[in-house]
Design an enzyme around this catalytic site. Sequence first.
Site, PDB file in Angstrom:
ATOM      1  N   GLU A   1      -1.930  -5.683   8.640  1.00  8.18           N
ATOM      2  CA  GLU A   1      -1.164  -5.100   9.745  1.00  8.18           C
ATOM      3  C   GLU A   1      -1.892  -5.306  11.072  1.00  8.18           C
ATOM      4  O   GLU A   1      -3.122  -5.325  11.107  1.00  8.18           O
ATOM      5  CB  GLU A   1      -0.984  -3.590   9.520  1.00  8.18           C
ATOM      6  CG  GLU A   1      -0.165  -3.251   8.291  1.00  8.18           C
ATOM      7  CD  GLU A   1       0.062  -1.744   8.127  1.00  8.18           C
ATOM      8  OE1 GLU A   1      -0.308  -0.963   9.026  1.00  8.18           O
ATOM      9  OE2 GLU A   1       0.621  -1.368   7.082  1.00  8.18           O
TER      10      GLU A   1
ATOM     11  N   ASP B   1       0.843  -1.210   0.000  1.00  7.17           N
ATOM     12  CA  ASP B   1       0.000   0.000   0.000  1.00  7.17           C
ATOM     13  C   ASP B   1       0.875   1.256   0.000  1.00  7.17           C
ATOM     14  O   ASP B   1       0.378   2.374  -0.075  1.00  7.17           O
ATOM     15  CB  ASP B   1      -1.010  -0.017   1.158  1.00  7.17           C
ATOM     16  CG  ASP B   1      -0.354  -0.015   2.527  1.00  7.17           C
ATOM     17  OD1 ASP B   1       0.878  -0.064   2.611  1.00  7.17           O
ATOM     18  OD2 ASP B   1      -1.109   0.035   3.531  1.00  7.17           O
ATOM     19  N   SER B   2       2.210   1.055   0.045  1.00  7.91           N
ATOM     20  CA  SER B   2       3.148   2.165  -0.185  1.00  7.91           C
ATOM     21  C   SER B   2       2.922   2.763  -1.574  1.00  7.91           C
ATOM     22  O   SER B   2       3.375   3.872  -1.860  1.00  7.91           O
ATOM     23  CB  SER B   2       4.589   1.685  -0.053  1.00  7.91           C
ATOM     24  OG  SER B   2       4.784   0.479  -0.782  1.00  7.91           O
TER      25      SER B   2
ATOM     26  N   ASP C   1      -1.145  -6.228  -0.405  1.00  9.00           N
ATOM     27  CA  ASP C   1      -1.316  -5.537   0.869  1.00  9.00           C
ATOM     28  C   ASP C   1      -2.767  -5.092   0.967  1.00  9.00           C
ATOM     29  O   ASP C   1      -3.251  -4.349   0.088  1.00  9.00           O
ATOM     30  CB  ASP C   1      -0.413  -4.289   0.837  1.00  9.00           C
ATOM     31  CG  ASP C   1       0.165  -3.936   2.168  1.00  9.00           C
ATOM     32  OD1 ASP C   1      -0.188  -4.587   3.165  1.00  9.00           O
ATOM     33  OD2 ASP C   1       0.988  -3.000   2.205  1.00  9.00           O
TER      34      ASP C   1
ATOM     35  N   GLU D   1       8.706  -4.150  10.958  1.00  6.61           N
ATOM     36  CA  GLU D   1       9.130  -2.854  10.407  1.00  6.61           C
ATOM     37  C   GLU D   1       9.665  -1.936  11.511  1.00  6.61           C
ATOM     38  O   GLU D   1       9.056  -1.813  12.585  1.00  6.61           O
ATOM     39  CB  GLU D   1       7.927  -2.195   9.695  1.00  6.61           C
ATOM     40  CG  GLU D   1       8.256  -0.824   9.101  1.00  6.61           C
ATOM     41  CD  GLU D   1       7.291  -0.354   8.038  1.00  6.61           C
ATOM     42  OE1 GLU D   1       6.372  -1.102   7.660  1.00  6.61           O
ATOM     43  OE2 GLU D   1       7.478   0.791   7.580  1.00  6.61           O
TER      44      GLU D   1
ATOM     45  N   LYS E   1      -1.435  -9.388   2.847  1.00 11.62           N
ATOM     46  CA  LYS E   1      -0.734  -8.904   4.054  1.00 11.62           C
ATOM     47  C   LYS E   1      -1.692  -8.034   4.843  1.00 11.62           C
ATOM     48  O   LYS E   1      -2.394  -7.197   4.254  1.00 11.62           O
ATOM     49  CB  LYS E   1       0.516  -8.106   3.690  1.00 11.62           C
ATOM     50  CG  LYS E   1       1.206  -7.523   4.930  1.00 11.62           C
ATOM     51  CD  LYS E   1       2.608  -7.018   4.658  1.00 11.62           C
ATOM     52  CE  LYS E   1       2.672  -5.611   4.131  1.00 11.62           C
ATOM     53  NZ  LYS E   1       2.096  -4.598   5.018  1.00 11.62           N
TER      54      LYS E   1
HETATM   55  O1  KIV Z   1       3.456  -1.128   1.704  1.00 12.69           O
HETATM   56  C1  KIV Z   1       4.641  -1.472   1.817  1.00 12.69           C
HETATM   57  O2  KIV Z   1       5.467  -1.185   0.955  1.00 12.69           O
HETATM   58  C2  KIV Z   1       5.011  -2.240   3.013  1.00 12.69           C
HETATM   59  C3  KIV Z   1       6.449  -2.473   3.374  1.00 12.69           C
HETATM   60  C4  KIV Z   1       6.561  -3.454   4.465  1.00 12.69           C
HETATM   61  C5  KIV Z   1       7.384  -2.820   2.317  1.00 12.69           C
HETATM   62  O3  KIV Z   1       4.138  -2.653   3.722  1.00 12.69           O
END
Ligand code: KIV
Length: 278
Positions: free
Chosen positions: A114, A44-45, A83, A182, A112
């Site tokens: 969080e 999500d970056s 993500d 992280e 992924k």
């Molecule tokens: O969104 C992202 O790029 C991440 C990092 C851990 C690489 O979650």
Amino acid sequence: MKKTVKKIQKYKPENKKIAALTAYDFYTAKYLDMAGIDLILVGDSAANVVLGYDSTTRITVDEMLIFTSAVARGTKEALVVADMPFMSYNVSVEQGLLNAAKFIARGADAVKIEGGSEYTFELVKRLTQSGIPVLAHLGFTPQYINTIGGNYIQGKDFDTTIQILNAAKNLEKAGAFAIVLELMPKEASKFISEKLNMPTIGIGAGSGCDGQILVINDLIGKFDEFSPKFARKYFDSKAMIIDCAKKYITDVQNGNFPNDEESFKLDDEELKNLENYK
Ligand code: KIV
């Protein structure tokens, strides 16, 4: 050969490090795959480094789905992890399952998420039971930026390191296949890595993790809002793009672009017809 979750989990007992990077488009994914990367995260970056938002909390499921399908089409061997963006899995387990299914339908091999709350443990369990592998994410969790405030580095003392370890153990028990750690002191992430069976993938968490991940734009110098201390820059795309664009502008302005080889030509007869046209 496809790098499955099971294959990647085997690296840890074999003392082999996992090399992971983010990607958001077809060709970057294709080239990273050709280079032999183990895992590609459609992070999500993308909110910051592709769409220019000021926070990862701005990106939507619909935007992330476009990046995910492009990356999945470009990838043959690496494990593709999507993500799940902010609030796309926090409302209810049902919402999390339905949104995760959208990413799998677009070609992701895993998702992924969080966090390390009781709710997250339940969601990881239900996703895994449904056949959707989960990469967990603890330490600094950017989707919680507004509640975390400015304390970016996590696990700076014994108590918080143990808290992160306990949450990681619960995520492992719930079925997570690996975990991103992280922004943590390297001793804390090494300690946690040694206490878990699942592999840890560090970003800004030192060399004691079982693998490493970076944002591709940091690696190739295509993002200049800030430069994280932990990101090693292997190339300066910004300088290269500006330099190429400047040369192109000059060539266009001087009439040096396009040249004859870069142009299509009329047949001689057709040209003669045009020349004779009054
Ligand atoms: O969104 C992202 O790029 C991440 C990092 C851990 C690489 O979650």
